[in-house]
Design a protein around this motif. Structure first.
Motif: not given
Length: 303
Positions: A103-105, A129-131, A160-161
């Protein structure tokens, strides 16, 4: 008498495994108890890997979805670690899959919406399911740290993220659910040692020792997590948090839980009879390994 019971338990379990268990768990049985090869375990595992590099095909028996899902990837990593054999092609595919679902974060979802289209246990139903989710991100990142000699993912942005996501979870949440605590524990066990890691290990030990976290009653029924679920081997980090008497009582009871067909039961409602047998084969190996680790079982079915 207890020794005889252990010998009988192993012999009965062998019959159950060859009569009822799926190939993957028969290969695990052969590896642990009949001098089987790790390559045969990995050969059976490959059947569950999809073209996108992830794992599905009911490797996690409660998810009957053929498409790749994060939790089956976690299980694949754990199996390779279990037999100390990391296949480079499988690992390359896992990296490719995880890059795509990060995911982005940072972090990975518990499951994707595709699970809804196939039979599944009710707790796997997804509305979105985006989180990202602590479960299974903690185990995946922890196991990738442990198996770092077999891959070069650690320097990649998605890895790393996801590490940073795990630190945020530990900073912001108090995981009281068994599955969340296990995810945090695996991450902390294998993350590079630091003062921060040590502080959280102490915090986690104190959390686990709180009343009601570990089920101390060996006869408790339902979906509970007992002493040996938390500490399946004497060298496990949680073993030091319970008494030798508790461990002994739970080992005694574990032997009594073996069913007439030689396998051990599950503690939740199965999706189907096939699903139940798949889980029971997997859990039977786990129970045998726990009994052996604590000296309650011989190393082969002929002993």
């Amino acid at each position: 008498m207890a020794g005889q019971k252990s010998v009988e338990a192993l012999g009965q379990a062998k019959q159950f495994m060859y009569r009822q268990a799926r190939l993957l768990d028969r290969r695990r049985y052969e590896f642990h108890f009949e001098q089987g090869s790790p390559e045969q375990v990995i050969a059976a595992l490959r059947a569950y890997q999809n073209e996108d590099g992830g794992f599905g095909q009911a490797l996690e028996p409660d998810i009957r979805c053929p498409h790749s899902q994060p939790v089956p990837v976690e299980m694949a990593l754990r199996l390779m670690d279990e037999v100390s054999y990391v296949d480079s092609t499988i690992m390359e595919g896992i990296g490719r899959y995880l890059r795509g679902i990060t995911r982005p974060a940072g972090g990975f979802p518990l499951a994707t919406l595709a699970v809804n289209d196939y039979p599944h246990a009710p707790w796997w139903y997804r509305e979105e399911d985006q989180l990202p989710s602590l479960n299974p991100t903690g185990n995946i990142i922890g196991l990738l740290y442990k198996l770092s000699a077999q891959h070069s993912f650690k320097e990649e942005e998605w890895f790393q993220s996801s590490v940073e996501y795990m630190w945020r979870q530990l900073d912001e949440l108090n995981p009281y659910d068994y599955h969340d605590i296990v995810q945090a524990a695996t991450f902390l066990e294998h993350a590079p040692d630091s003062e921060r890691v040590q502080e959280y290990r102490v915090w986690l030990d104190e959390l686990i020792k709180r009343p009601g976290i570990i089920e101390l009653d060996p006869q408790a029924e339902g979906y509970v997590h007992k002493v040996l679920d938390w500490a399946p081997a004497p060298d496990h980090s949680v073993a030091k948090l319970v008494t030798a008497e508790d461990i002994s009582r739970h080992l005694d009871h574990l032997l009594t839980e073996q069913q007439a067909d030689g396998g051990w039961p599950i503690r939740w409602e199965a999706v189907s009879p096939a699903c139940e047998l798949e889980w029971r084969g997997s859990i039977t190996i786990d129970r045998l390994l726990t009994l052996r680790a604590y000296g309650r079982l011989g190393s082969s079915a002929s002993e």
